[in-house]
Design an enzyme around this catalytic site. Sequence first.
Site, PDB file in Angstrom:
ATOM      1  N   LYS A  86      31.879 121.736  92.466  1.00 54.49           N
ATOM      2  CA  LYS A  86      32.012 122.144  93.860  1.00 54.49           C
ATOM      3  C   LYS A  86      33.154 121.378  94.502  1.00 54.49           C
ATOM      4  O   LYS A  86      33.334 120.184  94.243  1.00 54.49           O
ATOM      5  CB  LYS A  86      30.698 121.848  94.591  1.00 54.49           C
ATOM      6  CG  LYS A  86      30.707 121.974  96.108  1.00 54.49           C
ATOM      7  CD  LYS A  86      31.031 120.689  96.868  1.00 54.49           C
ATOM      8  CE  LYS A  86      30.260 119.474  96.483  1.00 54.49           C
ATOM      9  NZ  LYS A  86      30.691 118.261  97.301  1.00 54.49           N
ATOM     10  N   ASP A 135      23.673 119.845  99.143  1.00 55.18           N
ATOM     11  CA  ASP A 135      24.662 120.677  98.451  1.00 55.18           C
ATOM     12  C   ASP A 135      24.037 121.675  97.478  1.00 55.18           C
ATOM     13  O   ASP A 135      24.732 122.558  96.970  1.00 55.18           O
ATOM     14  CB  ASP A 135      25.650 119.805  97.667  1.00 55.18           C
ATOM     15  CG  ASP A 135      26.687 119.136  98.550  1.00 55.18           C
ATOM     16  OD1 ASP A 135      26.800 119.519  99.735  1.00 55.18           O
ATOM     17  OD2 ASP A 135      27.382 118.224  98.052  1.00 55.18           O
TER      18      ASP A 135
END
Length: 276
Positions: free
Chosen positions: A9, A136
């Site tokens: 990410k 996240d």
Amino acid sequence: MIVEAAPAKLNLALHVRRRREDGYHDLETLFAFVADGDVLTVALAEAESFTLTGPFAGGLMHEGDNLVLRARRAFAESVASLPPLAVTLDKRLPVASGIGGGSADAAAMLRACARIARTGADEARLTAVASALGADVPACLAGVTAIGDGRGDRLSALDGFAGTPVLLVNPGVAVSTRDVFAAWDGIDRGPLPTGDAATIAREGRNDLAVPAKSVAPVIGEVIDALDQLAGTTLVRMSGSGATCFALFADAATRAAGAHAIGAAYPGWWYLETVLT
């Protein structure tokens, strides 16, 4: 056997807003994902097992209860029962590096569990489990370019930069998110810009870059090294560091940049990949 990718990410922009009553900070971030990362393999078995492999497995060897195991347990408790599973995590991304490695691994485990239990990957309970595992994890579960707000777990998808060449660089230091937030000056510098993803990325910033540099000064060296490369369109730190990235105009300049970084800083980890 199920194989689930756990791609890295990136926070193309990350604005830190007010501190919440629950101890978290309100965040506004532009998430993006790359084509490469860790790989999770899950198979039916007679007994539960968990195996770590890969170049960064050592960073997790002494964790008694990592996010992958917590994700498997949370799925079974909140979504659906599971048979015994043999789980192998090929740890290809640096640990504690700002690119969501642990969160991506947990999200991959949730997707694998959903496939085994034959529940929907977008099932509401799965998203709730992801949010409970970490801020996240919902973004990594979705795996698409998106604006995240709240803790970063309220997502609004938008068109991204699929195919854009990117170079990830980590200087080989693990950075504690807690330490970085502790070093942040607490000043709210305003929301994300409005517009398309390119505008938000270009005009945004990472509010954690300055405190991260105070915790690990080598991050400044990485950003400076990337800034000196030809053909970059955006250079920034991801998350709370220490991984930084550069977007490039084309694959040839990315390859030249990777060669230059590897030659000048042989101890640094780097990855040539593309945004998805």
